[in-house]
Design a protein around this motif. Structure first.
Motif, mmCIF file in Angstrom:
data_model
loop_
_atom_site.group_PDB
_atom_site.id
_atom_site.type_symbol
_atom_site.label_atom_id
_atom_site.label_comp_id
_atom_site.label_asym_id
_atom_site.label_seq_id
_atom_site.Cartn_x
_atom_site.Cartn_y
_atom_site.Cartn_z
ATOM 1 N N THR A 113 0.845 -1.196 0.000
ATOM 2 C CA THR A 113 0.000 0.000 0.000
ATOM 3 C C THR A 113 0.879 1.244 0.000
ATOM 4 O O THR A 113 2.026 1.214 0.449
ATOM 5 C CB THR A 113 -0.939 0.048 1.224
ATOM 6 O OG1 THR A 113 -0.166 0.160 2.418
ATOM 7 C CG2 THR A 113 -1.838 -1.179 1.284
ATOM 8 N N TRP A 114 0.320 2.333 -0.529
ATOM 9 C CA TRP A 114 1.035 3.604 -0.615
ATOM 10 C C TRP A 114 -0.002 4.723 -0.500
ATOM 11 O O TRP A 114 -1.138 4.562 -0.949
ATOM 12 C CB TRP A 114 1.766 3.695 -1.960
ATOM 13 C CG TRP A 114 2.777 4.786 -2.017
ATOM 14 C CD1 TRP A 114 2.646 5.990 -2.646
ATOM 15 C CD2 TRP A 114 4.071 4.790 -1.419
ATOM 16 N NE1 TRP A 114 3.784 6.730 -2.474
ATOM 17 C CE2 TRP A 114 4.681 6.018 -1.716
ATOM 18 C CE3 TRP A 114 4.767 3.869 -0.650
ATOM 19 C CZ2 TRP A 114 5.953 6.356 -1.283
ATOM 20 C CZ3 TRP A 114 6.037 4.208 -0.215
ATOM 21 C CH2 TRP A 114 6.620 5.437 -0.534
ATOM 22 N N PRO A 115 0.381 5.872 0.062
ATOM 23 C CA PRO A 115 -0.588 6.973 0.161
ATOM 24 C C PRO A 115 -0.988 7.515 -1.214
ATOM 25 O O PRO A 115 -0.145 7.740 -2.072
ATOM 26 C CB PRO A 115 0.163 8.049 0.957
ATOM 27 C CG PRO A 115 1.292 7.347 1.620
ATOM 28 C CD PRO A 115 1.643 6.189 0.738
ATOM 29 N N GLY A 159 -0.938 -2.738 -6.860
ATOM 30 C CA GLY A 159 -0.559 -4.039 -7.388
ATOM 31 C C GLY A 159 -1.786 -4.751 -7.919
ATOM 32 O O GLY A 159 -2.905 -4.212 -7.867
ATOM 33 N N PRO A 160 -1.611 -5.960 -8.405
ATOM 34 C CA PRO A 160 -2.734 -6.708 -8.961
ATOM 35 C C PRO A 160 -3.889 -6.805 -7.957
ATOM 36 O O PRO A 160 -3.694 -7.132 -6.793
ATOM 37 C CB PRO A 160 -2.137 -8.087 -9.258
ATOM 38 C CG PRO A 160 -0.677 -7.820 -9.454
ATOM 39 C CD PRO A 160 -0.355 -6.710 -8.484
ATOM 40 N N GLY A 161 -5.086 -6.464 -8.422
ATOM 41 C CA GLY A 161 -6.270 -6.516 -7.583
ATOM 42 C C GLY A 161 -6.478 -5.294 -6.709
ATOM 43 O O GLY A 161 -7.510 -5.174 -6.052
ATOM 44 N N GLY A 162 -5.522 -4.383 -6.686
ATOM 45 C CA GLY A 162 -5.629 -3.187 -5.847
ATOM 46 C C GLY A 162 -6.465 -2.104 -6.503
ATOM 47 O O GLY A 162 -6.886 -2.220 -7.651
ATOM 48 N N HIS A 206 -5.793 6.646 -5.847
ATOM 49 C CA HIS A 206 -7.002 5.827 -5.923
ATOM 50 C C HIS A 206 -7.656 6.076 -7.273
ATOM 51 O O HIS A 206 -7.647 7.208 -7.770
ATOM 52 C CB HIS A 206 -8.021 6.244 -4.852
ATOM 53 C CG HIS A 206 -7.675 5.882 -3.466
ATOM 54 N ND1 HIS A 206 -7.252 6.809 -2.552
ATOM 55 C CD2 HIS A 206 -7.717 4.691 -2.830
ATOM 56 C CE1 HIS A 206 -7.051 6.211 -1.390
ATOM 57 N NE2 HIS A 206 -7.311 4.924 -1.531
ATOM 58 N N ARG A 207 -8.262 5.056 -7.835
ATOM 59 C CA ARG A 207 -9.000 5.218 -9.086
ATOM 60 C C ARG A 207 -10.059 6.311 -8.939
ATOM 61 O O ARG A 207 -10.190 7.191 -9.784
ATOM 62 C CB ARG A 207 -9.694 3.909 -9.483
ATOM 63 C CG ARG A 207 -8.764 2.835 -9.934
ATOM 64 C CD ARG A 207 -9.526 1.523 -10.158
ATOM 65 N NE ARG A 207 -8.605 0.526 -10.649
ATOM 66 C CZ ARG A 207 -8.266 0.374 -11.921
ATOM 67 N NH1 ARG A 207 -8.802 1.144 -12.838
ATOM 68 N NH2 ARG A 207 -7.402 -0.544 -12.287
ATOM 69 N N ARG A 223 -8.671 -3.331 -15.984
ATOM 70 C CA ARG A 223 -9.603 -4.326 -15.418
ATOM 71 C C ARG A 223 -10.350 -5.020 -16.551
ATOM 72 O O ARG A 223 -11.208 -4.426 -17.174
ATOM 73 C CB ARG A 223 -10.598 -3.657 -14.472
ATOM 74 C CG ARG A 223 -9.897 -3.114 -13.239
ATOM 75 C CD ARG A 223 -10.892 -2.731 -12.201
ATOM 76 N NE ARG A 223 -10.182 -2.553 -10.927
ATOM 77 C CZ ARG A 223 -10.650 -1.825 -9.949
ATOM 78 N NH1 ARG A 223 -11.800 -1.226 -10.067
ATOM 79 N NH2 ARG A 223 -9.962 -1.723 -8.836
ATOM 80 N N GLY A 224 -9.973 -6.287 -16.774
ATOM 81 C CA GLY A 224 -10.547 -7.161 -17.770
ATOM 82 C C GLY A 224 -11.481 -6.553 -18.665
ATOM 83 O O GLY A 224 -11.975 -6.661 -19.619
#
Length: 179
Positions: free
Chosen positions: A117-119, A130-133, A154-155, A178-179
């Motif tokens: 995790t990162w701010p 990372g993957p899934g984050g 964040h997205r 995302r797929g």
């Protein structure tokens, strides 16, 4: 022809060095890598990431920053340092491309290897990188010169910053990768 220099000339800028170094672009915060310990320093480790030896990447693990709150003395901290020559699992923590050489900071904390995790650069709350984050990693570049800036967000924080009429940008921030 409009009298403009060919694009290959424009990409080197005035310094003659490539403005858009690309060999290290596949290294991103949150990415798991293997690294080989090349030397032990008082503050941590100098390592090499296989496949990036010729790219001019300077990679390190700041053991003091990672472990200083978990040990009683510097001697205790030194016992946590992997030996020279050891191959270690790590996660990319930061990539700095503002000037050569590219600087890569790695983490070997078990919690980071599990879920790094990162701010978020916008709200300051931590986001899984990372993957899934839920994080996006953005590399910002300028036409004015070499280097780039890596931003983790964040997205939804990035999506909220697009103006309302830029629906494609908002949608892209929420769905890219995302797929």
């Amino acid at each position: 022809m409009t009298g403009q220099p060919p694009i290959t000339t424009a990409l080197t800028g005035g310094s003659g060095r490539e403005r858009f170094e690309s060999d290290s672009l596949s290294l991103m915060p949150g990415q798991r890598v293997r690294a080989k310990v090349m030397s032990r320093q008082p503050w941590g480790l100098l390592v090499v990431i296989p496949g990036y030896e010729e790219a001019g990447v300077s990679a390190s693990v700041d053991m003091i920053a990672l472990y200083s709150g978990t040990t009683d003395s510097h001697d205790d901290l030194l016992t946590l340092f992997p030996p020279v020559g050891a191959e270690i699992d790590a996660v990319v923590q930061q990539v700095r491309r503002s000037h050569p050489p590219v600087s890569v900071r790695l983490s070997i904390l078990p919690a980071d290897l599990e879920c790094f995790t990162w701010p978020c650069e916008f709200c300051g709350e931590r986001t899984a990188v990372g993957p899934g984050g839920d994080a996006l990693v953005l590399d910002a570049r300028s036409n004015d010169g070499p280097g780039s800036l890596t931003v983790v967000a964040h997205r939804h924080c990035l999506a909220e910053r697009f103006r309302p009429e830029a629906a494609g940008g908002r949608a892209g921030a929420l769905t890219v990768g995302r797929g």
